[in-house]
Design an enzyme around this catalytic site. Structure first.
Site, PDB file in Angstrom:
ATOM      1  N   SER A   1       7.818   1.972  -9.509  1.00 57.95           N
ATOM      2  CA  SER A   1       8.979   2.071  -8.544  1.00 57.95           C
ATOM      3  C   SER A   1       9.878   0.982  -8.584  1.00 57.95           C
ATOM      4  CB  SER A   1       8.205   1.829  -7.192  1.00 57.95           C
ATOM      5  OG  SER A   1       7.203   2.729  -6.721  1.00 57.95           O
TER       6      SER A   1
ATOM      7  N   HIS B   1      11.544   7.438  -8.099  1.00 58.79           N
ATOM      8  CA  HIS B   1      10.748   7.960  -9.587  1.00 58.79           C
ATOM      9  C   HIS B   1      11.433   9.238  -9.818  1.00 58.79           C
ATOM     10  CE1 HIS B   1       7.203   5.715  -9.314  1.00 58.79           C
ATOM     11  NE2 HIS B   1       7.618   5.413  -8.075  1.00 58.79           N
TER      12      HIS B   1
ATOM     13  N   HIS C   1       1.467   9.470  -8.019  1.00 63.69           N
ATOM     14  CA  HIS C   1       0.494   8.817  -7.135  1.00 63.69           C
ATOM     15  C   HIS C   1      -0.221   9.962  -6.618  1.00 63.69           C
ATOM     16  CE1 HIS C   1       4.419   6.851  -7.384  1.00 63.69           C
ATOM     17  NE2 HIS C   1       3.646   5.626  -7.480  1.00 63.69           N
TER      18      HIS C   1
ATOM     19  N   TYR D   1      -1.440   9.386  -3.643  1.00 61.40           N
ATOM     20  CA  TYR D   1      -1.053   9.677  -2.147  1.00 61.40           C
ATOM     21  C   TYR D   1       0.251  10.926  -1.827  1.00 61.40           C
ATOM     22  CZ  TYR D   1       3.179   6.947  -2.993  1.00 61.40           C
ATOM     23  OH  TYR D   1       4.259   6.276  -3.564  1.00 61.40           O
ATOM     24  N   GLU D   2       0.666  11.436  -2.871  1.00 61.39           N
ATOM     25  CA  GLU D   2       1.584  12.311  -2.951  1.00 61.39           C
ATOM     26  C   GLU D   2       1.003  13.737  -2.552  1.00 61.39           C
ATOM     27  OE1 GLU D   2       5.072  12.270  -5.919  1.00 61.39           O
ATOM     28  OE2 GLU D   2       3.796  10.599  -6.885  1.00 61.39           O
TER      29      GLU D   2
ATOM     30  N   MET E   1      -0.359   0.882  -5.180  1.00 61.60           N
ATOM     31  CA  MET E   1      -0.719   2.146  -5.024  1.00 61.60           C
ATOM     32  C   MET E   1      -0.967   3.283  -5.987  1.00 61.60           C
ATOM     33  SD  MET E   1       1.461   2.953  -1.650  1.00 61.60           S
ATOM     34  CE  MET E   1       1.781   1.610  -0.206  1.00 61.60           C
TER      35      MET E   1
ATOM     36  N   ASN F   1       7.412  -7.733  -2.990  1.00 61.73           N
ATOM     37  CA  ASN F   1       7.332  -8.341  -1.423  1.00 61.73           C
ATOM     38  C   ASN F   1       6.201  -9.140  -1.478  1.00 61.73           C
ATOM     39  OD1 ASN F   1       6.250  -5.346  -1.533  1.00 61.73           O
ATOM     40  ND2 ASN F   1       5.108  -6.370   0.120  1.00 61.73           N
TER      41      ASN F   1
ATOM     42  N   HIS G   1       9.976   0.408   1.639  1.00 64.48           N
ATOM     43  CA  HIS G   1      10.024   0.963   0.529  1.00 64.48           C
ATOM     44  C   HIS G   1      11.256   0.440  -0.133  1.00 64.48           C
ATOM     45  CE1 HIS G   1       9.347   3.477  -2.868  1.00 64.48           C
ATOM     46  NE2 HIS G   1      10.209   4.319  -2.632  1.00 64.48           N
TER      47      HIS G   1
HETATM   48  N1  HPA Z   1       1.333  -2.782  -0.839  1.00 65.58           N
HETATM   49  C1  HPA Z   1       1.092  -1.815  -1.444  1.00 65.58           C
HETATM   50  N2  HPA Z   1       1.869  -1.267  -2.459  1.00 65.58           N
HETATM   51  C2  HPA Z   1       3.076  -1.814  -2.901  1.00 65.58           C
HETATM   52  C3  HPA Z   1       3.301  -2.956  -2.092  1.00 65.58           C
HETATM   53  C4  HPA Z   1       2.482  -3.363  -1.151  1.00 65.58           C
HETATM   54  O1  HPA Z   1       2.790  -4.335  -0.405  1.00 65.58           O
HETATM   55  N3  HPA Z   1       4.614  -3.295  -2.578  1.00 65.58           N
HETATM   56  C5  HPA Z   1       4.905  -2.480  -3.455  1.00 65.58           C
HETATM   57  N4  HPA Z   1       3.759  -1.652  -3.685  1.00 65.58           N
END
Ligand code: HPA
Length: 294
Positions: free
Chosen positions: A49, A80, A102, A104-105, A233, A257, A269
């Site tokens: 990402s 993406h 991913h 989760y998609e 993820m 982050n 995001h």
């Molecule tokens: N958690 C999970 N996936 C992530 C994070 C996070 O804090 N930051 C970027 N992808």
């Protein structure tokens, strides 16, 4: 052995979720790619990402959108792009994935890791995988880059292993060893490249969760307790499939982050994409250095 059964039970756009992908399907997609390129890629690079920028420096690039390929999953996530960029990077024939798939998609684990299978059938033996991740280690800050030294397969522990189902014996064993998911020699090359470019390279364990919700403070305290330094993820299923096929893997996490262990800040995001702008030049310098020495 023929085509293994298609399991159709839900649809994403025009694509069915498919639990197990047959070798015939993988080889058909591989052939579609071969028909459009003149080089033999030796390294596969997956961009995470916000890290799309690296693909812009591929020379004599051939672009193949995932949507051009039969039954190939497309990226649905903002940030993406969803295409292969195939050409030369640091003089090395490379296949770069500008955008990944991913779990989760809504895709299955088989579909999520299909690109890695295609890399293997293209003859690629080295994979560089990058991702955006939350920093769980208390010293990590947004903008840091972490060399992944090991991984926690939390998705697999809850039953989501990409190797479940019929084993592709032509590619790898039923019970593959996972004692060294990340190649130690490649790790040394990354340390060298980072040092040469004045980049502080963090190191640690990446924990793979399915997402798409970010972690709760209790989740994050648990992850820290079990030895995670970063959380994301993706990556873990791809690396398992790569190792199943005996590819050598280098993994880099861009820390976008700081994990919020006490619930005092929120994670978005947008923040992840924004941090990518600081991280991309660092990841690019390290990847270029590695490619030179590989
Ligand atoms: N958690 C999970 N996936 C992530 C994070 C996070 O804090 N930051 C970027 N992808």
């Amino acid at each position: 052995m023929g085509v293994r059964p298609l399991v159709k039970f839900a649809q994403i756009g025009s694509l069915y979720m498919q639990t197990y992908i047959s070798l015939a399907q993988i080889d058909a997609i591989t052939q579609e790619i071969k028909n459009r390129i003149k080089i033999q890629p030796v390294v596969g690079i997956i961009l995470g990402s916000g890290l799309n920028g690296l693909a812009d420096s591929v020379h004599q690039a051939v672009h193949i959108p995932y949507s051009d390929l039969t039954d190939f999953p497309v990226s649905t996530v903002h940030g993406h792009i969803g295409r292969f960029v195939i050409g030369e990077l640091e003089g090395r024939p490379a296949l770069v994935m500008q955008g990944r798939i991913h779990y989760y998609e809504g895709y299955t684990m088989g579909q999520t890791t299909l690109p890695v299978r295609v890399m293997q059938r293209l003859g690629i033996q080295s994979m560089i995988v990058t991702n955006a991740a939350g920093g769980v280690h208390p010293d990590f800050a947004p903008g840091d880059v972490m060399l992944i030294t090991d991984q926690l397969n939390l998705m697999g522990m809850s039953g989501l292993n990409p190797l479940m189902g019929p084993n592709l014996d032509e590619i790898g064993p039923r019970f593959p060893d996972m004692s060294q998911p990340y190649d130690r020699t490649y790790g040394d090359l990354a340390r060298k490249a980072a040092a040469e470019n004045g980049i502080t390279l963090r190191e640690g364990v990446y924990a793979g969760l399915s997402g798409p919700s970010f972690e709760s403070p209790a989740d994050l305290r648990f992850l820290r307790l079990i030895g995670a330094d970063a959380v994301g993820m993706s990556t873990v299923p791809e690396v398992i499939v790569a190792r199943h096929g005996n590819m050598r893997v280098l993994g880099l996490s861009g820390i976008s982050n700081k994990a919020n262990l006490d619930g005092s800040t929120i994670t978005t995001h947008e923040e992840v994409i924004e941090a990518g702008k600081v991280i991309t030049p660092k990841v690019e310098a390290i990847v270029r250095g590695i490619l030179k020495d590989m």
